[in-house]
Write a protein that holds these residues in place. Structure first.
Motif, PDB file in Angstrom:
ATOM      1  N   GLN A   1       0.833  -1.203   0.000  1.00 39.58           N
ATOM      2  CA  GLN A   1       0.000   0.000   0.000  1.00 39.58           C
ATOM      3  C   GLN A   1       0.869   1.254   0.000  1.00 39.58           C
ATOM      4  O   GLN A   1       0.563   2.236  -0.681  1.00 39.58           O
ATOM      5  N   ASP A   2       1.964   1.235   0.761  1.00 39.13           N
ATOM      6  CA  ASP A   2       2.901   2.362   0.764  1.00 39.13           C
ATOM      7  C   ASP A   2       3.484   2.607  -0.618  1.00 39.13           C
ATOM      8  O   ASP A   2       3.636   3.754  -1.044  1.00 39.13           O
ATOM      9  N   LEU A   3       3.829   1.534  -1.318  1.00 43.73           N
ATOM     10  CA  LEU A   3       4.372   1.675  -2.662  1.00 43.73           C
ATOM     11  C   LEU A   3       3.343   2.319  -3.589  1.00 43.73           C
ATOM     12  O   LEU A   3       3.681   3.207  -4.381  1.00 43.73           O
ATOM     13  N   ARG A   4       2.106   1.921  -3.463  1.00 42.72           N
ATOM     14  CA  ARG A   4       1.042   2.529  -4.277  1.00 42.72           C
ATOM     15  C   ARG A   4       0.869   4.006  -3.948  1.00 42.72           C
ATOM     16  O   ARG A   4       0.706   4.844  -4.845  1.00 42.72           O
TER      17      ARG A   4
ATOM     18  N   ASP B   1       2.414  15.398   2.219  1.00 43.59           N
ATOM     19  CA  ASP B   1       1.347  14.982   3.127  1.00 43.59           C
ATOM     20  C   ASP B   1       0.973  13.514   2.895  1.00 43.59           C
ATOM     21  O   ASP B   1       0.784  12.759   3.850  1.00 43.59           O
ATOM     22  N   ALA B   2       0.899  13.108   1.639  1.00 45.85           N
ATOM     23  CA  ALA B   2       0.576  11.711   1.324  1.00 45.85           C
ATOM     24  C   ALA B   2       1.657  10.782   1.858  1.00 45.85           C
ATOM     25  O   ALA B   2       1.358   9.743   2.454  1.00 45.85           O
ATOM     26  N   ILE B   3       2.917  11.134   1.683  1.00 40.98           N
ATOM     27  CA  ILE B   3       4.027  10.299   2.146  1.00 40.98           C
ATOM     28  C   ILE B   3       4.064  10.233   3.669  1.00 40.98           C
ATOM     29  O   ILE B   3       4.374   9.191   4.256  1.00 40.98           O
ATOM     30  N   SER B   4       3.712  11.317   4.331  1.00 40.06           N
ATOM     31  CA  SER B   4       3.752  11.336   5.806  1.00 40.06           C
ATOM     32  C   SER B   4       2.723  10.388   6.424  1.00 40.06           C
ATOM     33  O   SER B   4       2.854  10.010   7.580  1.00 40.06           O
ATOM     34  N   LYS B   5       1.735   9.979   5.653  1.00 45.89           N
ATOM     35  CA  LYS B   5       0.689   9.091   6.164  1.00 45.89           C
ATOM     36  C   LYS B   5       0.971   7.616   5.892  1.00 45.89           C
ATOM     37  O   LYS B   5       0.166   6.766   6.237  1.00 45.89           O
ATOM     38  N   THR B   6       2.104   7.302   5.302  1.00 46.85           N
ATOM     39  CA  THR B   6       2.414   5.914   4.973  1.00 46.85           C
ATOM     40  C   THR B   6       2.799   5.125   6.224  1.00 46.85           C
ATOM     41  O   THR B   6       3.223   5.683   7.231  1.00 46.85           O
ATOM     42  N   TYR B   7       2.663   3.827   6.126  1.00 43.60           N
ATOM     43  CA  TYR B   7       3.056   2.910   7.203  1.00 43.60           C
ATOM     44  C   TYR B   7       4.542   3.074   7.515  1.00 43.60           C
ATOM     45  O   TYR B   7       4.950   3.083   8.674  1.00 43.60           O
ATOM     46  N   TYR B   8       5.347   3.234   6.471  1.00 49.21           N
ATOM     47  CA  TYR B   8       6.796   3.377   6.649  1.00 49.21           C
ATOM     48  C   TYR B   8       7.125   4.601   7.501  1.00 49.21           C
ATOM     49  O   TYR B   8       7.897   4.508   8.447  1.00 49.21           O
ATOM     50  N   LYS B   9       6.556   5.724   7.172  1.00 43.28           N
ATOM     51  CA  LYS B   9       6.859   6.955   7.919  1.00 43.28           C
ATOM     52  C   LYS B   9       6.309   6.913   9.335  1.00 43.28           C
ATOM     53  O   LYS B   9       6.906   7.445  10.257  1.00 43.28           O
ATOM     54  N   LYS B  10       5.161   6.275   9.522  1.00 41.71           N
ATOM     55  CA  LYS B  10       4.559   6.219  10.860  1.00 41.71           C
ATOM     56  C   LYS B  10       5.207   5.179  11.759  1.00 41.71           C
ATOM     57  O   LYS B  10       5.311   5.380  12.957  1.00 41.71           O
TER      58      LYS B  10
END
Length: 99
Positions: A44-47, A63-72
């Motif tokens: 999902q992060d890759l998408r 903002d979209a990247i900050s909501k990814t599983y990786y960043k969180k």
């Protein structure tokens, strides 16, 4: 125009997804949790990263990247490591000095 790699680095998210799908990671997952990891959050992060890369607005992409599983949950912060506390303890002060 696509976002620069400073804003959205697709390789980071691709690496995380392929790391999760690798045999070594899956072997560890079976050993630790008795099941294979679906790698759903990484996919999902890759998408999300691909979508963010194609966004025109830089702030919207950030903002979209900050909501990814990786960043969180992961990223470069050791406190977010999935093995911290379960396999190894975090040190207040890293190093070899014993107090």
């Amino acid at each position: 125009m696509p976002q620069s790699n400073d804003i959205v680095n697709l390789w980071t998210f691709f690496d995380e997804w392929t790391r999760c799908a690798s045999t070594g990671y899956q072997k560890d997952s079976v050993y630790r949790f008795a099941k294979f990891d679906s790698c759903g959050p990484q996919y999902q992060d890759l998408r999300i990263a691909i979508s963010a890369k194609l966004m025109k607005d830089e702030n919207e992409a950030r903002d979209a990247i900050s909501k990814t599983y990786y960043k969180k949950n992961l990223g470069s912060d050791p406190k977010n490591s999935p093995t911290a506390g379960a396999i190894w303890e975090l040190k207040e002060k890293p190093g070899w000095d014993a107090e």
